[in-house]
Scaffold this active site. Structure first.
Site, PDB file in Angstrom:
ATOM      1  N   GLU A   1       4.560   8.240   3.020  1.00 12.77           N
ATOM      2  CA  GLU A   1       4.693   7.561   1.729  1.00 12.77           C
ATOM      3  C   GLU A   1       3.360   7.317   1.030  1.00 12.77           C
ATOM      4  OE1 GLU A   1       5.097   5.817   4.626  1.00 12.77           O
ATOM      5  OE2 GLU A   1       7.222   5.896   5.032  1.00 12.77           O
ATOM      6  N   VAL A   2       2.373   6.870   1.780  1.00 11.89           N
ATOM      7  CA  VAL A   2       1.060   6.518   1.237  1.00 11.89           C
ATOM      8  C   VAL A   2       0.010   7.190   2.131  1.00 11.89           C
ATOM      9  CG1 VAL A   2      -0.542   4.611   0.759  1.00 11.89           C
ATOM     10  CG2 VAL A   2       1.907   4.292   0.371  1.00 11.89           C
TER      11      VAL A   2
ATOM     12  N   ASP B   1       5.692  -5.663   2.740  1.00 10.12           N
ATOM     13  CA  ASP B   1       6.134  -4.501   1.970  1.00 10.12           C
ATOM     14  C   ASP B   1       6.873  -5.053   0.756  1.00 10.12           C
ATOM     15  OD1 ASP B   1       7.657  -2.247   1.006  1.00 10.12           O
ATOM     16  OD2 ASP B   1       7.386  -1.312   2.966  1.00 10.12           O
ATOM     17  N   ILE B   2       6.505  -4.627  -0.440  1.00  7.91           N
ATOM     18  CA  ILE B   2       7.156  -5.168  -1.641  1.00  7.91           C
ATOM     19  C   ILE B   2       8.525  -4.539  -1.898  1.00  7.91           C
ATOM     20  CG2 ILE B   2       5.029  -5.941  -2.755  1.00  7.91           C
ATOM     21  CD1 ILE B   2       5.324  -3.444  -4.603  1.00  7.91           C
TER      22      ILE B   2
ATOM     23  N   HIS C   1      -0.540   3.316   8.159  1.00  8.91           N
ATOM     24  CA  HIS C   1       0.120   2.019   8.168  1.00  8.91           C
ATOM     25  C   HIS C   1       1.239   1.994   9.200  1.00  8.91           C
ATOM     26  CE1 HIS C   1       2.133   4.477   5.125  1.00  8.91           C
ATOM     27  NE2 HIS C   1       3.216   3.744   5.267  1.00  8.91           N
TER      28      HIS C   1
ATOM     29  N   HIS D   1       4.677   0.000  10.231  1.00 11.40           N
ATOM     30  CA  HIS D   1       5.748  -0.867   9.738  1.00 11.40           C
ATOM     31  C   HIS D   1       6.178  -1.800  10.870  1.00 11.40           C
ATOM     32  CE1 HIS D   1       6.764   1.546   6.073  1.00 11.40           C
ATOM     33  NE2 HIS D   1       6.286   2.532   6.815  1.00 11.40           N
TER      34      HIS D   1
END
Length: 130
Positions: free
Chosen positions: A88-89, A29-30, A93, A95
Site C-alpha cells: 500500500e505504501v 490507521d486512519i 509498516h 499492522h
C-alpha cells in the site's frame, strides 16, 4: 518523494501517534479494519521489510511488541493480530489489528471511517496502556 509515513514522522501531516522513540513510531490507521488498528513504522524510509538491516528489523518487532501489549490492556479483543503486506505504501509498516475473529484481519473487507474524535480517543487509550 517522502512517503505519507515520513510526512507523519516529520509532522508535516497529522497522525494519531500512540508511541514513538528515536527509531520507530506507531500511529492509528486512519482507514482501519477494526477500531484500534495501529501501524508500526521504522523512521528510516525503506520500502521492503526484508531490506531493513537486521538490528532495525528486530528493533521494529520489539517496538511493535510494546505497542501490542498496550493495545491488549486497553482494547477489548481476543488478541492482537500482526500482518506485513507492504504493497500500500512504499515504507515498511507492521499492522497491529485487535482481533475478536479471524475475519477482523481480512484486508479485502471495507475499511471503517472513524471521526477524528474517535481516533483521538482510541489513541489516548492505547497511550495510557504504555
Amino acid at each position: 518523494m517522502a512517503s505519507i509515513f515520513t510526512k507523519i514522522i516529520n509532522r508535516e501531516i497529522p497522525g494519531h501517534i500512540v508511541a514513538e522513540d528515536e527509531n520507530y513510531i506507531a500511529f492509528l490507521d486512519i482507514m482501519p479494519l477494526v477500531k484500534g488498528h495501529v501501524l508500526v513504522v521504522p523512521k528510516q524510509e525503506v520500502d521492503y521489510i526484508f531490506n531493513l538491516e537486521p538490528e532495525v528489523l528486530s528493533g521494529l518487532h520489539l517496538f511493535a511488541q510494546q505497542v501490542a501489549k498496550a493495545m491488549d490492556k486497553t482494547i477489548k479483543c481476543t488478541r492482537i493480530g500482526v500482518a506485513v503486506i507492504g504493497l500500500e505504501v512504499p515504507h515498511v509498516h507492521v499492522h497491529l489489528v485487535p482481533l475478536k475473529a479471524m475475519d477482523d484481519i481480512n484486508f479485502t473487507r471495507p475499511k471503517l471511517k472513524l471521526s477524528n474524535e474517535e481516533l483521538a480517543e482510541i489513541a489516548e487509550r492505547i497511550k495510557g496502556g504504555l
